[in-house]
Design a protein around this motif. Structure first.
Motif, PDB file in Angstrom:
ATOM      1  N   TYR A 128       3.747  40.449 -31.284  1.00 45.03           N
ATOM      2  CA  TYR A 128       4.413  38.873 -31.020  1.00 45.03           C
ATOM      3  C   TYR A 128       3.509  38.696 -29.782  1.00 45.03           C
ATOM      4  CZ  TYR A 128       8.038  39.479 -28.369  1.00 45.03           C
ATOM      5  OH  TYR A 128       9.158  39.433 -27.532  1.00 45.03           O
ATOM      6  N   SER A 130       3.699  36.781 -26.882  1.00 40.74           N
ATOM      7  CA  SER A 130       4.631  35.922 -25.669  1.00 40.74           C
ATOM      8  C   SER A 130       3.835  35.007 -25.190  1.00 40.74           C
ATOM      9  CB  SER A 130       5.201  37.166 -25.356  1.00 40.74           C
ATOM     10  OG  SER A 130       6.576  36.587 -24.537  1.00 40.74           O
ATOM     11  N   LYS A 156       6.540  33.873 -29.742  1.00 46.31           N
ATOM     12  CA  LYS A 156       7.481  33.802 -29.023  1.00 46.31           C
ATOM     13  C   LYS A 156       7.666  32.774 -28.011  1.00 46.31           C
ATOM     14  CE  LYS A 156       9.106  36.656 -25.264  1.00 46.31           C
ATOM     15  NZ  LYS A 156       9.676  37.287 -25.310  1.00 46.31           N
ATOM     16  N   ASP A 187      12.893  32.133 -26.574  1.00 48.78           N
ATOM     17  CA  ASP A 187      13.555  32.590 -25.506  1.00 48.78           C
ATOM     18  C   ASP A 187      13.327  31.456 -24.182  1.00 48.78           C
ATOM     19  OD1 ASP A 187      13.918  34.258 -22.850  1.00 48.78           O
ATOM     20  OD2 ASP A 187      12.041  35.423 -22.852  1.00 48.78           O
ATOM     21  N   GLU A 224      16.155  34.602 -27.519  1.00 50.49           N
ATOM     22  CA  GLU A 224      16.193  35.531 -26.424  1.00 50.49           C
ATOM     23  C   GLU A 224      16.690  35.119 -25.056  1.00 50.49           C
ATOM     24  OE1 GLU A 224      12.202  37.841 -26.824  1.00 50.49           O
ATOM     25  OE2 GLU A 224      11.933  38.013 -24.506  1.00 50.49           O
ATOM     26  N   GLU A 250      16.411  42.678 -20.804  1.00 54.05           N
ATOM     27  CA  GLU A 250      14.789  43.039 -20.223  1.00 54.05           C
ATOM     28  C   GLU A 250      15.256  43.495 -18.577  1.00 54.05           C
ATOM     29  OE1 GLU A 250      13.162  39.248 -21.397  1.00 54.05           O
ATOM     30  OE2 GLU A 250      12.893  38.936 -19.290  1.00 54.05           O
ATOM     31  N   GLN A 272      16.588  44.756 -25.453  1.00 54.79           N
ATOM     32  CA  GLN A 272      15.144  44.361 -25.184  1.00 54.79           C
ATOM     33  C   GLN A 272      14.915  45.623 -23.419  1.00 54.79           C
ATOM     34  OE1 GLN A 272      14.911  40.638 -25.554  1.00 54.79           O
ATOM     35  NE2 GLN A 272      13.855  40.646 -26.672  1.00 54.79           N
ATOM     36  N   HIS A 301      10.932  44.613 -23.727  1.00 54.71           N
ATOM     37  CA  HIS A 301       9.938  43.465 -22.134  1.00 54.71           C
ATOM     38  C   HIS A 301       8.937  43.753 -22.349  1.00 54.71           C
ATOM     39  CE1 HIS A 301       9.439  41.909 -18.272  1.00 54.71           C
ATOM     40  NE2 HIS A 301      10.326  40.594 -18.953  1.00 54.71           N
ATOM     41  N   TRP A 303       6.740  42.172 -20.342  1.00 50.18           N
ATOM     42  CA  TRP A 303       5.498  41.070 -19.495  1.00 50.18           C
ATOM     43  C   TRP A 303       5.989  41.844 -17.778  1.00 50.18           C
ATOM     44  CZ3 TRP A 303       4.100  35.864 -20.920  1.00 50.18           C
ATOM     45  CH2 TRP A 303       3.251  35.502 -20.488  1.00 50.18           C
ATOM     46  N   GLU A 328       6.520  42.650 -27.662  1.00 44.05           N
ATOM     47  CA  GLU A 328       5.727  41.587 -26.886  1.00 44.05           C
ATOM     48  C   GLU A 328       4.456  41.810 -26.443  1.00 44.05           C
ATOM     49  OE1 GLU A 328       7.817  40.900 -23.062  1.00 44.05           O
ATOM     50  OE2 GLU A 328       7.760  39.325 -23.558  1.00 44.05           O
TER      51      GLU A 328
END
Ligand code: MG
Length: 418
Positions: A128, A130, A156, A187, A224, A250, A272, A301, A303, A328
């Protein structure tokens, strides 16, 4: 069994093509993708890498805390690495991002990708998109349309406004525009609120419930981090109340013990944990098993940077959730682009129509671009056996150094004998 022969640490800063305004740190544009890189080399020359996101050079002293206690240890003994990182955490330093470097080595020695060591296999993973910035509804719709055109079928959104109506308007209007074609998550980034520069909204349970109701009406697939990551009671209450699945966890950096408790209390529907920050690969692997046992879901997560993405990609590929859940994929041009995110990797993790294939290369599945590392990185710490001897003599003197060495030898001999 290969011993750890050398450890190097680097400050890395890959410039972004344009400033990036992350929703999670209002008022602080990012101009570089910054992280600390660890390179571990075994006696037979196998290299493993890990990376932890950084604000700047705050980890300048980490080598002295970690280096002397890892040199000479068995590089594939993940329990031992976990124990070292736990010991470091007693002093207030949580550095789980170091642990994947040893999985990288383990995989390279076994000639297998890490996902295979974990019981999975290289496979296609759906992603997805993000997003990273707060946007007005028209800007967000335009962004969603772009990601759709690139092949993404899930996105997201980010909400972080003081005005609740603005948050809801962004979700409702985006869902109206693309909701028939795209799965939408949102989120709130309330898990670990940051107010270092600008102020940030602070949600309570009542606001989170109202938002969950609005998201249900808009057909949102997940919400989220609508509350602080340690608001366990409120999270459990919200998750029981909400008709939209609640996701998070996360950065719960206490790792498995905390996440196990949160699973038992059903604080989230979707967990996550990012292995880079929430306990390393070994602990997150246990979390995935617990999620499955309890009828909950996992979707990590990712990122941080390209290396962090690779770590969580391997875990996802080894999880029973890889068929149904999207992973993500951080992408927020013009600031946060794949080339900068993965700026020191020879091959960036580019997507193909919103999917990517997990690399079958041994280890974590990437190769460091040495030229890029020279350009964007600065090595600030090196430790090997010789340097360790000098370090010990300098800081503790000959007599104490010998004593320490003797005790270490006894420990190694005890381990070797049984
Ligand atoms: Mg998040």
């Amino acid at each position: 069994m290969p011993a750890i022969a050398r450890i190097e640490l680097f400050h890395v800063a890959v410039p972004l093509p344009r400033p990036f305004y992350p929703s999670w740190i209002p008022g602080l544009p990012q101009t570089e993708n910054r992280f600390t890189l660890i390179k571990v080399i075994t006696e037979d020359g196998v290299e493993g890498y890990g990376a932890g996101p950084a604000m700047g050079k705050e980890r300048a002293g980490l080598g002295e805390l970690l280096g002397p206690y890892l040199i000479g240890e068995e590089a594939t003994d993940i329990d031992l690495i976990q124990q070292r990182l736990r010991e470091v955490s007693y002093l207030g330093w949580r550095n789980w991002w170091v642990e994947p470097a040893f999985w990288d080595i383990k995989g390279k020695l076994a000639d297998q990708p890490v996902c295979e060591l974990l019981g999975g296999s290289p496979r296609d993973i759906k992603l997805y998109a993000s997003t990273g910035e707060v946007k007005s509804p028209p800007e967000r719709i335009e962004e969603a349309e772009r990601r759709y055109a690139e092949g993404f079928r899930a996105i997201k959104l980010r909400v972080h406004s003081f005005d609740e109506a603005e948050d809801i308007a962004q979700v409702v209007e985006t869902a109206r525009a693309v909701g028939d074609r795209m799965t939408i998550g949102v989120d709130a980034n309330q898990g670990w609120r940051v107010t270092v520069i600008g102020d940030a909204p602070l949600w309570d349970l009542a606001r989170a419930k109202r938002f969950a109701d609005a998201c249900f009406d808009a057909g949102v697939a997940w919400i989220e981090e609508p509350l602080p990551m340690d608001a366990y009671d409120e999270l459990a209450e919200l998750t029981a109340y909400s008709r939209v699945p609640i996701a998070g966890g996360e950065l719960n950096s206490q790792g498995l013990p905390e996440l196990r408790m949160m699973i038992q209390r059903r604080c989230y529907d979707i967990f996550q944990p990012d292995a880079v920050m929430a306990g390393g690969i070994a602990q997150v692997r246990e979390v995935i098993g617990l999620c499955q046992e309890h009828g909950l879901e996992y979707s990590p997560h990712t990122w941080t940077n390209g290396i962090g993405f690779a770590v969580n990609l391997q875990l996802m590929a080894a999880s029973p959730f890889a068929n149904d859940k999207d992973l993500e994929y951080p992408i927020a041009p013009p600031g946060w682009v794949v080339e900068a995110r993965d700026g020191i990797l020879e091959e960036p993790f580019s997507h193909d129509q919103g999917k990517l294939t997990v690399p079958s290369a041994p280890g974590l599945g990437f190769t460091i671009d040495r030229r890029a590392l020279r350009k964007y990185g600065r090595r600030f710490f090196v430790m090997d056996r010789k340097r360790l001897i000098w370090y010990s003599l300098r800081t503790r003197g000959l007599k104490i150094s010998r004593e320490i060495d003797q005790v270490k030898r006894e420990k190694m001999a005890r381990r070797a004998s049984g």
